[in-house]
Design an enzyme around this catalytic site. Sequence first.
Site, PDB file in Angstrom:
ATOM      1  N   GLY A  58       0.845  -1.198   0.000  1.00  0.00           N
ATOM      2  CA  GLY A  58       0.000   0.000   0.000  1.00  0.00           C
ATOM      3  C   GLY A  58       0.868   1.230   0.000  1.00  0.00           C
ATOM      4  N   CYS A  85       5.366  -6.150   1.631  1.00  0.00           N
ATOM      5  CA  CYS A  85       5.754  -4.726   1.596  1.00  0.00           C
ATOM      6  C   CYS A  85       5.085  -3.966   2.750  1.00  0.00           C
ATOM      7  CB  CYS A  85       5.426  -4.148   0.219  1.00  0.00           C
ATOM      8  SG  CYS A  85       6.260  -2.593  -0.070  1.00  0.00           S
ATOM      9  N   TYR A  86       4.116  -3.085   2.482  1.00  0.00           N
ATOM     10  CA  TYR A  86       3.442  -2.371   3.580  1.00  0.00           C
ATOM     11  C   TYR A  86       2.856  -3.374   4.571  1.00  0.00           C
ATOM     12  CZ  TYR A  86       0.068   0.617   6.032  1.00  0.00           C
ATOM     13  OH  TYR A  86      -0.649   1.282   6.994  1.00  0.00           O
ATOM     14  N   HIS A 173       7.901  -7.830  -3.782  1.00  0.00           N
ATOM     15  CA  HIS A 173       6.563  -8.159  -4.307  1.00  0.00           C
ATOM     16  C   HIS A 173       6.604  -9.496  -5.051  1.00  0.00           C
ATOM     17  CE1 HIS A 173       4.433  -4.440  -3.358  1.00  0.00           C
ATOM     18  NE2 HIS A 173       5.629  -3.892  -3.441  1.00  0.00           N
ATOM     19  N   GLU A 175       4.185 -11.067  -6.207  1.00  0.00           N
ATOM     20  CA  GLU A 175       3.055 -11.182  -7.137  1.00  0.00           C
ATOM     21  C   GLU A 175       3.337 -10.633  -8.531  1.00  0.00           C
ATOM     22  OE1 GLU A 175       3.438  -9.154  -4.648  1.00  0.00           O
ATOM     23  OE2 GLU A 175       2.338  -7.267  -4.824  1.00  0.00           O
ATOM     24  N   ASP A 231     -18.739 -10.473 -21.115  1.00  0.00           N
ATOM     25  CA  ASP A 231     -19.277 -10.621 -19.749  1.00  0.00           C
ATOM     26  C   ASP A 231     -20.774 -10.939 -19.768  1.00  0.00           C
ATOM     27  OD1 ASP A 231     -16.755  -9.801 -19.213  1.00  0.00           O
ATOM     28  OD2 ASP A 231     -17.298  -7.783 -18.586  1.00  0.00           O
ATOM     29  N   LYS A 372     -11.487 -11.063 -15.134  1.00  0.00           N
ATOM     30  CA  LYS A 372     -11.764 -11.116 -16.578  1.00  0.00           C
ATOM     31  C   LYS A 372     -11.153 -12.361 -17.244  1.00  0.00           C
ATOM     32  CE  LYS A 372     -13.309  -8.729 -20.216  1.00  0.00           C
ATOM     33  NZ  LYS A 372     -14.567  -7.981 -20.293  1.00  0.00           N
TER      34      LYS A 372
END
Length: 516
Positions: A58, A85-86, A173, A175, A231, A372
């Site tokens: 964050g 991280c944060y 990170h 990710e 969608d 998505k």
Amino acid sequence: MSLKIPDPVIILDFGSQLTQNIARRVRELEIYSEVHPPFESADQIRNRKPRAIILSGGPASVFDPGAPTVDSGIFSLGVPVLGICYGMQLMAHLLGGKVEPAEVREYGVTPFLIQKGAGVPWTTLGDRSPVLMSHGDAILALPAGFQITGKTQSTAIAGMENRALNLYGVQFHPEVTQSLKGIPFLHSFLTDVAGIRPNWTLSGYIEREIDHIRETVGKDSLICALSGGIDSTVTALLCHKALGSRFQAFYVDNGLMRMGESEQIVRDLKELSLPLKSVDAGKIFLDRLKGVKNPERKRKIIGKTFIDVFWSEAMTLPVRPRFLAQGTLYPDVIESISHKGPSSMIKSHHNVGGLPKKNPFRLVEPLRDLFKDEVRRMGLKLGLPESFIRKQPFPGPGLAIRIIGSITPERLRVVREADRIVRETLSGHEISSTLWQYFAVLLPVQSVGVMGDQRTYENVIAIRAVSSQDGMTADVADLPHSLLGQLSHRIIAEVRGVNRVVYDISPKPPSTIEWE
Ligand code: XMP
């Protein structure tokens, strides 16, 4: 109304741009994950029965007044926690460690130097594996009971753990792809540390969601508006599978679609055997848009007219439906519950989600737990062809926001014909597979030209072609000059009323993809 999927990995969102990446990476490991705001109490979080908790990064500093925090009771739930991280700094701060602005702020990829003797999940990183660091604060002293598991050249505590309490923290990170072994690290945390057996599959989700739709709708009936996009089509396929003849889909042709598009959409949807009523409402839309130049007014009028037409059609059904299906996706849900509220509005996006407050229907949103890319995969599983999945996004307000200024039948003809040429020419070129969107825009200016021996004073068409991952940012497509020449030549020769073509060379930001 959403399906409760048992035993999630819970990601608490402290406002990082990468929170959704964490959730997607975890799901790619076939482990179900959910994003929640951090202000839930430890009891509320325990009631969600998480298998593991991940604290996101964050933008705040833990010592900022009003910095987002978490109920420190989560650290004693007995559930493994990974702070990123944060999230790691907050864990250290709340448990008695010391966090301060770093002497050297670290942004970029750097080797992670693993501490000798560190076990799983750290061993999956190997020694000197590149990781992405992006932080201005650093942990200067560990909380009691924690060990250092790794460092980088500028950060002495880049990894920490308290094995007894199952608490882990990484300053980097995992990710993002720049952290080369980030995914194996997450996998090891979730499987080796948290003991989760991957079992999240779309086939299982489809079955559960079909049962859920049946349970929700009971003996009533359900309607849905289709736009021709992925969608709403996947939503309709699921609802039809669940309810058969108690499901009815509508296609509202707003008269603002590209050349031949409405006909193609109706053909495609009928081929999928969806029960479809198509409503030709172009005249109503054009009448209401007469003389309107402001883009936001255009969007509002189109949104409202769409609802008016769709609902009055739905009321003509022999049995009045009580339920309405919508293709809301998980990122919209996360956005609406995030601790910071919906991000600041640049353009109001019209889709069926823009329902008026007084809505006579109960909502069914079978995709609200999905990203998505999961919806695309689900579409393939439900029988949509690849070509349908790969369609370019097309905005709800259609060509109305690609005609700058007021919309008339003549201006619609001009942009439609120019757009057909842009799509025909580019789709045959290899570069098209790298592009997010390409289209024509009709500008509200006339320019002088000369055709034959005649002076002309006619319209200008702008061509827009961009590459993008998700539409949030975009790069200008590097179209070869010969291709641009071909486009200009064809548009001027074939589209009556155009004597000039320009190429838009503006990235997003600072521009947006659409002109309005
Ligand atoms: P912008 O222009 O905001 O576009 O950079 C980002 C993506 O969103 C699409 N877009 C819309 N989609 N209703 C939609 O359904 C809208 O009003 C709208 N405006 C933009 C745009 O085509 C691009 O893919």
